[in-house]
Structures are given as structure tokens and as C-alpha cells.
Design a protein around this motif. Structure first.
Motif, PDB file in Angstrom:
ATOM      1  N   LEU A 249      -3.622   5.608   1.523  1.00 60.30           N
ATOM      2  CA  LEU A 249      -2.751   4.202   0.944  1.00 60.30           C
ATOM      3  C   LEU A 249      -3.294   4.185   0.171  1.00 60.30           C
ATOM      4  CD1 LEU A 249      -1.690   4.598   3.622  1.00 60.30           C
ATOM      5  CD2 LEU A 249       0.462   3.412   2.843  1.00 60.30           C
ATOM      6  N   TYR A 250      -3.148   3.773  -1.278  1.00 59.88           N
ATOM      7  CA  TYR A 250      -3.499   2.717  -2.611  1.00 59.88           C
ATOM      8  C   TYR A 250      -2.797   1.294  -2.158  1.00 59.88           C
ATOM      9  CZ  TYR A 250      -6.081   6.728  -3.155  1.00 59.88           C
ATOM     10  OH  TYR A 250      -6.524   8.409  -2.915  1.00 59.88           O
ATOM     11  N   ARG A 251      -3.731   0.590  -2.851  1.00 58.91           N
ATOM     12  CA  ARG A 251      -2.620  -0.966  -3.441  1.00 58.91           C
ATOM     13  C   ARG A 251      -1.862  -0.795  -3.961  1.00 58.91           C
ATOM     14  NH1 ARG A 251      -4.885  -6.345  -1.574  1.00 58.91           N
ATOM     15  NH2 ARG A 251      -6.373  -5.294  -1.087  1.00 58.91           N
ATOM     16  N   LYS A 252      -1.197  -1.206  -4.457  1.00 59.70           N
ATOM     17  CA  LYS A 252       0.267  -0.843  -4.792  1.00 59.70           C
ATOM     18  C   LYS A 252      -0.599  -2.579  -6.515  1.00 59.70           C
ATOM     19  CE  LYS A 252       4.615  -0.405  -6.776  1.00 59.70           C
ATOM     20  NZ  LYS A 252       6.382   0.075  -6.386  1.00 59.70           N
ATOM     21  N   GLN A 253      -0.761  -2.033  -7.631  1.00 66.79           N
ATOM     22  CA  GLN A 253      -1.126  -2.943  -8.658  1.00 66.79           C
ATOM     23  C   GLN A 253       0.334  -3.595  -9.077  1.00 66.79           C
ATOM     24  OE1 GLN A 253      -3.625  -3.578  -9.105  1.00 66.79           O
ATOM     25  NE2 GLN A 253      -4.471  -2.185  -7.429  1.00 66.79           N
TER      26      GLN A 253
ATOM     27  N   TRP B 102       1.131  -1.484  -0.222  1.00 63.01           N
ATOM     28  CA  TRP B 102       0.361  -0.198  -0.068  1.00 63.01           C
ATOM     29  C   TRP B 102       0.489   0.982  -0.052  1.00 63.01           C
ATOM     30  CZ3 TRP B 102      -5.387  -0.209   0.029  1.00 63.01           C
ATOM     31  CH2 TRP B 102      -5.464  -2.032   0.059  1.00 63.01           C
ATOM     32  N   GLU B 103       0.308   2.178  -0.857  1.00 61.23           N
ATOM     33  CA  GLU B 103       1.350   3.388  -0.851  1.00 61.23           C
ATOM     34  C   GLU B 103       0.633   4.553  -1.197  1.00 61.23           C
ATOM     35  OE1 GLU B 103       4.417   2.435  -3.389  1.00 61.23           O
ATOM     36  OE2 GLU B 103       3.345   3.152  -5.714  1.00 61.23           O
ATOM     37  N   THR B 104       1.293   5.969  -0.740  1.00 59.13           N
ATOM     38  CA  THR B 104       0.578   7.390  -1.050  1.00 59.13           C
ATOM     39  C   THR B 104       0.710   7.327  -2.502  1.00 59.13           C
ATOM     40  OG1 THR B 104       2.319   7.789  -0.065  1.00 59.13           O
ATOM     41  CG2 THR B 104       1.258   8.183   1.296  1.00 59.13           C
TER      42      THR B 104
END
Length: 83
Positions: free
Chosen positions: A79-83, A14-16
Motif C-alpha cells: 500500500l502506498y500513501r495517498k497524496q 494508504w492504498e494499493t
């Protein structure tokens, strides 16, 4: 550690949006947080209950957050899930 921790759907990175803060939620109930160029800035354990996450850092502090529509809201950060 609960079996729910091991089977929750939030394992992964997870990342900004700027990539500066990165949380790696590991399947063994541990996390590793990077900040900027500082890898493993914080490490510890976590537990997920429903859409809520609790963190216990190895240095002793605690934090929490919530997953809303597959977005992690934690300590004023998104934070968003990194694809």
C-alpha cells in the motif's frame, strides 16, 4: 494506546495501486479499511513501533505489517500513501 501511536508519521490514507484496498490510519490509534466498494469493511485499533504496525480488528483477528521507504507491506499487499 501509546503516545507514539498518536505522533507517528504514518497517519493518513494508504492504498494499493489499483485503489481496491484502502487503509485509513487515524491519529487516535484506530483504522478503517475499505475493500472495493465496501467502505469500513474492517475497523479496529493499531499501534506503530518504529516502522512496524500491529492491527487488532474489532472482530477479533490480528495482523501486522512494516513500512519500508514510505510503503506499507501488509498481509501480502503493498500500500502506498495517498497524496
Amino acid at each position: 494506546m501509546t503516545s507514539q501511536t498518536l505522533s507517528h508519521p504514518y497517519v493518513g490514507m494508504w492504498e494499493t495501486t489499483d485503489g481496491r484496498i484502502r487503509h485509513q490510519l487515524l491519529p487516535n490509534g484506530r483504522y478503517d479499511e475499505a475493500r472495493g466498494s465496501r467502505e469500513s469493511a474492517y475497523r479496529g485499533r493499531y499501534e506503530v513501533s518504529g516502522n512496524h504496525i500491529e492491527y487488532w480488528d474489532d472482530t477479533g483477528f490480528t495482523a501486522d505489517g512494516d513500512f519500508v521507504d514510505d510503503v506499507l507491506h501488509h498481509a501480502g499487499m503493498v500500500l502506498y500513501r495517498k497524496q
